[in-house]
Design an enzyme around this catalytic site. Structure first.
Site, PDB file in Angstrom:
ATOM      1  N   ASP A  11      44.939  38.830  30.040  1.00 45.90           N
ATOM      2  CA  ASP A  11      44.064  39.710  29.965  1.00 45.90           C
ATOM      3  C   ASP A  11      42.803  39.156  30.195  1.00 45.90           C
ATOM      4  OD1 ASP A  11      42.249  41.401  28.995  1.00 45.90           O
ATOM      5  OD2 ASP A  11      43.506  42.051  27.073  1.00 45.90           O
ATOM      6  N   ILE A  12      41.890  39.617  31.000  1.00 44.38           N
ATOM      7  CA  ILE A  12      40.864  38.873  31.333  1.00 44.38           C
ATOM      8  C   ILE A  12      39.759  38.880  29.985  1.00 44.38           C
ATOM      9  CG2 ILE A  12      39.364  40.837  32.200  1.00 44.38           C
ATOM     10  CD1 ILE A  12      38.640  38.985  34.711  1.00 44.38           C
ATOM     11  N   VAL A  34      40.608  47.449  34.198  1.00 44.19           N
ATOM     12  CA  VAL A  34      40.182  46.459  33.342  1.00 44.19           C
ATOM     13  C   VAL A  34      38.778  46.916  33.043  1.00 44.19           C
ATOM     14  CG1 VAL A  34      39.028  45.741  35.762  1.00 44.19           C
ATOM     15  CG2 VAL A  34      39.868  43.914  33.946  1.00 44.19           C
ATOM     16  N   ASP A  35      38.022  47.799  33.633  1.00 38.14           N
ATOM     17  CA  ASP A  35      36.814  48.424  33.088  1.00 38.14           C
ATOM     18  C   ASP A  35      36.722  48.864  31.741  1.00 38.14           C
ATOM     19  OD1 ASP A  35      34.181  49.343  33.380  1.00 38.14           O
ATOM     20  OD2 ASP A  35      34.491  50.759  34.991  1.00 38.14           O
ATOM     21  N   THR A 119      42.721  46.565  43.280  1.00 33.76           N
ATOM     22  CA  THR A 119      43.977  46.583  43.558  1.00 33.76           C
ATOM     23  C   THR A 119      44.830  47.595  42.479  1.00 33.76           C
ATOM     24  OG1 THR A 119      44.712  44.690  42.146  1.00 33.76           O
ATOM     25  CG2 THR A 119      44.258  44.024  44.313  1.00 33.76           C
ATOM     26  N   GLY A 120      43.978  48.293  41.321  1.00 31.87           N
ATOM     27  CA  GLY A 120      44.851  49.057  40.719  1.00 31.87           C
ATOM     28  C   GLY A 120      44.347  50.510  40.975  1.00 31.87           C
ATOM     29  N   TYR A 122      42.212  51.813  43.065  1.00 29.39           N
ATOM     30  CA  TYR A 122      41.572  51.973  44.128  1.00 29.39           C
ATOM     31  C   TYR A 122      42.668  51.460  45.020  1.00 29.39           C
ATOM     32  CZ  TYR A 122      36.818  52.767  42.316  1.00 29.39           C
ATOM     33  OH  TYR A 122      36.030  53.181  41.857  1.00 29.39           O
TER      34      TYR A 122
HETATM   35  N1  AR6 Z   1      42.784  42.032  32.586  1.00 33.39           N
HETATM   36  C1  AR6 Z   1      43.002  41.706  33.831  1.00 33.39           C
HETATM   37  N2  AR6 Z   1      43.317  42.485  34.641  1.00 33.39           N
HETATM   38  C2  AR6 Z   1      43.427  44.044  34.458  1.00 33.39           C
HETATM   39  C3  AR6 Z   1      43.300  44.115  33.092  1.00 33.39           C
HETATM   40  C4  AR6 Z   1      42.734  43.377  32.068  1.00 33.39           C
HETATM   41  N3  AR6 Z   1      42.575  43.769  30.980  1.00 33.39           N
HETATM   42  N4  AR6 Z   1      43.352  45.799  33.057  1.00 33.39           N
HETATM   43  C5  AR6 Z   1      43.979  45.871  34.234  1.00 33.39           C
HETATM   44  N5  AR6 Z   1      43.894  45.069  35.258  1.00 33.39           N
HETATM   45  P1  AR6 Z   1      41.702  48.607  38.174  1.00 33.39           P
HETATM   46  P2  AR6 Z   1      40.152  49.051  40.601  1.00 33.39           P
HETATM   47  C6  AR6 Z   1      44.190  44.759  36.561  1.00 33.39           C
HETATM   48  O1  AR6 Z   1      42.401  50.094  38.374  1.00 33.39           O
HETATM   49  O2  AR6 Z   1      41.496  49.267  41.481  1.00 33.39           O
HETATM   50  C7  AR6 Z   1      38.345  51.627  36.675  1.00 33.39           C
HETATM   51  O3  AR6 Z   1      38.530  52.962  36.113  1.00 33.39           O
HETATM   52  C8  AR6 Z   1      44.930  46.009  37.043  1.00 33.39           C
HETATM   53  O4  AR6 Z   1      46.225  45.691  36.921  1.00 33.39           O
HETATM   54  O5  AR6 Z   1      41.253  48.097  36.619  1.00 33.39           O
HETATM   55  O6  AR6 Z   1      39.200  48.041  41.247  1.00 33.39           O
HETATM   56  C9  AR6 Z   1      36.786  51.677  37.089  1.00 33.39           C
HETATM   57  O7  AR6 Z   1      36.212  52.356  36.476  1.00 33.39           O
HETATM   58  C10 AR6 Z   1      44.715  45.761  38.783  1.00 33.39           C
HETATM   59  O8  AR6 Z   1      45.331  44.735  39.439  1.00 33.39           O
HETATM   60  O9  AR6 Z   1      40.451  48.602  39.013  1.00 33.39           O
HETATM   61  C11 AR6 Z   1      37.044  52.445  38.709  1.00 33.39           C
HETATM   62  O10 AR6 Z   1      36.906  53.614  38.677  1.00 33.39           O
HETATM   63  C12 AR6 Z   1      43.491  45.257  38.671  1.00 33.39           C
HETATM   64  O11 AR6 Z   1      42.878  44.852  37.193  1.00 33.39           O
HETATM   65  C13 AR6 Z   1      38.265  51.923  39.194  1.00 33.39           C
HETATM   66  O12 AR6 Z   1      39.079  51.787  37.897  1.00 33.39           O
HETATM   67  C14 AR6 Z   1      42.288  46.286  39.096  1.00 33.39           C
HETATM   68  O13 AR6 Z   1      42.608  47.458  38.660  1.00 33.39           O
HETATM   69  C15 AR6 Z   1      38.379  50.380  40.006  1.00 33.39           C
HETATM   70  O14 AR6 Z   1      39.540  50.470  40.442  1.00 33.39           O
END
Ligand code: AR6
Length: 166
Positions: A11-12, A34-35, A119-120, A122
């Site tokens: 977890d970051i 992650v946001d 990669t989530g 998006y």
């Molecule tokens: N620590 C590290 N990585 C994480 C964590 C964590 N706690 N939680 C999720 N990830 P995403 P995006 C990973 O969807 O695709 C948000 O709602 C996750 O498994 O968080 O850039 C924003 O507000 C994945 O590999 O971000 C935007 O609206 C990676 O983080 C939208 O999502 C990115 O997944 C951005 O989408």
């Protein structure tokens, strides 16, 4: 100067680095993934500061304090939404990594942790995103003053994609 690249499955929000990168959206007003985790861990002051930023374009990056996080700073970047690959997605994702490093350099940040941007929600293809992340950091690290970059994966598939490329 020796620069270290680390790849982790964790977890970051718990990373003990100078700055963690947030995969945000153009509003910078929070979201899921992650946001959401970063805002939850940093506390409500983070959202207050984000409100003053008036958003961020895709591929751009903006810096705030880290509040209750160990990290002194959060660098908020906005990855591209995957739309099939013909909408400049690769270049916009590379811009995220480049612009985060640039901000790190400007603020004297020595250690920085990145999530797997886009990669989530998006839906950017994982292997392709990992290749762009590693290549862009490799090409831009020299002279930035950054001494350690941590790629923080949150699932096995992303983790494997990074490990297979180093
Ligand atoms: N620590 C590290 N990585 C994480 C964590 C964590 N706690 N939680 C999720 N990830 P995403 P995006 C990973 O969807 O695709 C948000 O709602 C996750 O498994 O968080 O850039 C924003 O507000 C994945 O590999 O971000 C935007 O609206 C990676 O983080 C939208 O999502 C990115 O997944 C951005 O989408």
């Amino acid at each position: 100067m020796e620069t270290r690249i680390e790849i982790k499955l964790t977890d970051i929000t718990g990373e003990r680095v100078d700055a963690i990168v947030n995969a945000a959206n153009t509003s910078l007003l929070g979201g899921g993934g992650v946001d959401g985790a970063i805002h939850q861990a940093a506390g409500p002051e983070l959202l207050e500061e984000c409100r003053l930023m008036h958003g961020c374009p895709t591929g751009g990056a903006k810096l705030t304090r880290g509040y209750r996080l160990f990290a002194k700073y959060v660098i908020h970047t906005v990855g591209p939404v995957w739309q099939g690959g013909k909408h400049n997605e690769d270049e916009l994702l590379a811009d995220c990594y480049r612009n985060c490093l640039k901000l790190a350099q400007e603020h004297g940040i020595k250690t920085v942790a990145f999530p797997c941007i886009s990669t989530g929600v998006y839906r950017f293809p994982i292997e392709r995103a990992a290749a762009i992340a590693l290549k862009t950091i490799d090409e831009n690290l020299a002279g930035s003053g950054v001494e350690k970059v941590v790629f923080v994966c949150f699932d096995e598939v992303n983790h494997r994609a990074y490990l297979d490329r180093v």
